[in-house]
Design a protein around this motif. Structure first.
Motif, short mmCIF file in Angstrom:
data_model
loop_
_atom_site.label_atom_id
_atom_site.label_comp_id
_atom_site.label_asym_id
_atom_site.label_seq_id
_atom_site.Cartn_x
_atom_site.Cartn_y
_atom_site.Cartn_z
N GLY A 15 0.82 -1.20 0.00
CA GLY A 15 0.00 0.00 0.00
C GLY A 15 0.86 1.25 0.00
O GLY A 15 2.08 1.19 0.12
N PRO A 16 0.23 2.42 -0.11
CA PRO A 16 0.99 3.68 -0.19
C PRO A 16 1.85 3.97 1.04
O PRO A 16 2.98 4.45 0.90
N ALA A 17 1.34 3.69 2.24
CA ALA A 17 2.12 3.97 3.45
C ALA A 17 3.35 3.07 3.53
O ALA A 17 4.46 3.54 3.83
N GLN A 18 3.16 1.80 3.23
CA GLN A 18 4.29 0.87 3.29
C GLN A 18 5.27 1.16 2.14
O GLN A 18 6.48 1.01 2.30
N PHE A 19 4.77 1.60 1.00
CA PHE A 19 5.63 1.97 -0.12
C PHE A 19 6.53 3.14 0.28
O PHE A 19 7.73 3.13 0.02
N ARG A 20 5.95 4.14 0.92
CA ARG A 20 6.72 5.31 1.34
C ARG A 20 7.76 4.90 2.39
O ARG A 20 8.90 5.34 2.35
N GLU A 21 7.36 4.03 3.30
CA GLU A 21 8.29 3.53 4.32
C GLU A 21 9.44 2.78 3.66
O GLU A 21 10.61 2.93 4.04
N TRP A 22 9.12 1.98 2.63
CA TRP A 22 10.15 1.25 1.89
C TRP A 22 11.10 2.23 1.20
O TRP A 22 12.32 2.06 1.22
N ALA A 23 10.55 3.28 0.60
CA ALA A 23 11.38 4.25 -0.12
C ALA A 23 12.32 4.98 0.84
O ALA A 23 13.50 5.19 0.52
N VAL A 24 11.83 5.37 2.01
CA VAL A 24 12.68 6.04 3.00
C VAL A 24 13.78 5.09 3.44
O VAL A 24 14.96 5.47 3.53
N GLU A 25 13.42 3.84 3.72
CA GLU A 25 14.40 2.83 4.13
C GLU A 25 15.47 2.65 3.05
O GLU A 25 16.67 2.67 3.32
N LEU A 26 15.03 2.48 1.82
CA LEU A 26 15.94 2.24 0.70
C LEU A 26 16.89 3.40 0.49
O LEU A 26 18.11 3.22 0.44
N PHE A 27 16.36 4.61 0.35
CA PHE A 27 17.21 5.75 0.03
C PHE A 27 18.07 6.18 1.21
O PHE A 27 19.21 6.62 1.00
N SER A 28 17.59 6.03 2.43
CA SER A 28 18.43 6.40 3.57
C SER A 28 19.63 5.46 3.68
O SER A 28 20.76 5.90 3.87
N HIS A 29 19.39 4.16 3.49
CA HIS A 29 20.51 3.22 3.56
C HIS A 29 21.47 3.39 2.38
O HIS A 29 22.68 3.28 2.55
N ALA A 30 20.95 3.67 1.21
CA ALA A 30 21.82 3.87 0.04
C ALA A 30 22.69 5.12 0.21
O ALA A 30 23.89 5.10 -0.11
N VAL A 31 22.11 6.20 0.72
CA VAL A 31 22.87 7.43 0.94
C VAL A 31 23.94 7.21 2.00
O VAL A 31 25.10 7.59 1.80
N VAL A 32 23.59 6.59 3.11
CA VAL A 32 24.56 6.34 4.18
C VAL A 32 25.67 5.40 3.70
O VAL A 32 26.85 5.61 4.02
N PHE A 33 25.31 4.40 2.91
CA PHE A 33 26.31 3.47 2.38
C PHE A 33 27.33 4.23 1.51
O PHE A 33 28.54 4.05 1.66
#
Length: 170
Positions: A100-118
């Motif tokens: 759903g949209p809320a879980q999608f947004r949570e996934w996007a934050v998780e993905l991009f925050s980890h990619a940026v920190v990496f």
């Protein structure tokens, strides 16, 4: 220095109107690919959604963290890892095969925050040894004392780490 780098990035992305807009756009794009026949996005669509998000955040609605630390879209392994983290933390109650949209947004934050920190961590690991070698070389040529060279190396390493950490606030 306050909160950790990953929390700074997560907070920056979560509070960004550009990121919200890009998430909405990517989610709508995924729904349009399935002609709105389903109540959400399928996990196999997340790689394309990641590419869409990256393209949007680096060109159409630029986000400073993505521009600085994410020159290319997150890898497939990062996409899968973020999906596993989000579904493990908060399983869906409705249809588990769609997101759903809320879980999608949570996934996007998780993905991009980890990619940026990496990528930021990779930059620190690349910059510090090069600088240390330069300082040690200059110390050897000038016959400076061990304490002076050691202090200079420590200050340099701390400066690089602080610079990268402060740049993670977007």
């Amino acid at each position: 220095m306050g909160i950790s780098g990953s929390k700074r990035v997560r907070n920056s992305l979560s509070s960004s109107p550009e990121f919200d807009s890009a998430c909405d756009s990517a989610y709508s794009h995924c729904l349009s690919l399935t002609q709105h026949a389903f109540a959400g996005v399928f996990p196999y669509q997340l790689a394309a959604a990641s590419d869409h998000l990256h393209r949007t955040l680096s060109t159409i609605r630029p986000h400073p963290l993505v521009l600085k630390w994410l020159p290319s879209p997150p890898t497939g392994a990062q996409v899968d890892s973020a999906f596993r983290a989000v579904t493990h933390r908060r399983p869906t109650r409705d249809d588990p095969s769609v997101i759903g949209p809320a879980q999608f947004r949570e996934w996007a934050v998780e993905l991009f925050s980890h990619a940026v920190v990496f990528n930021a961590s990779k930059a620190v690991l690349c910059r510090v040894p090069i600088g240390i070698a330069g300082i040690a070389g200059i110390g050897a040529v000038t016959r400076s004392g061990k304490n002076l060279v050691g202090t200079a190396i420590g200050v340099y390493a701390l400066g690089v780490a602080t610079s990268v950490y402060l740049s993670l606030s977007g």
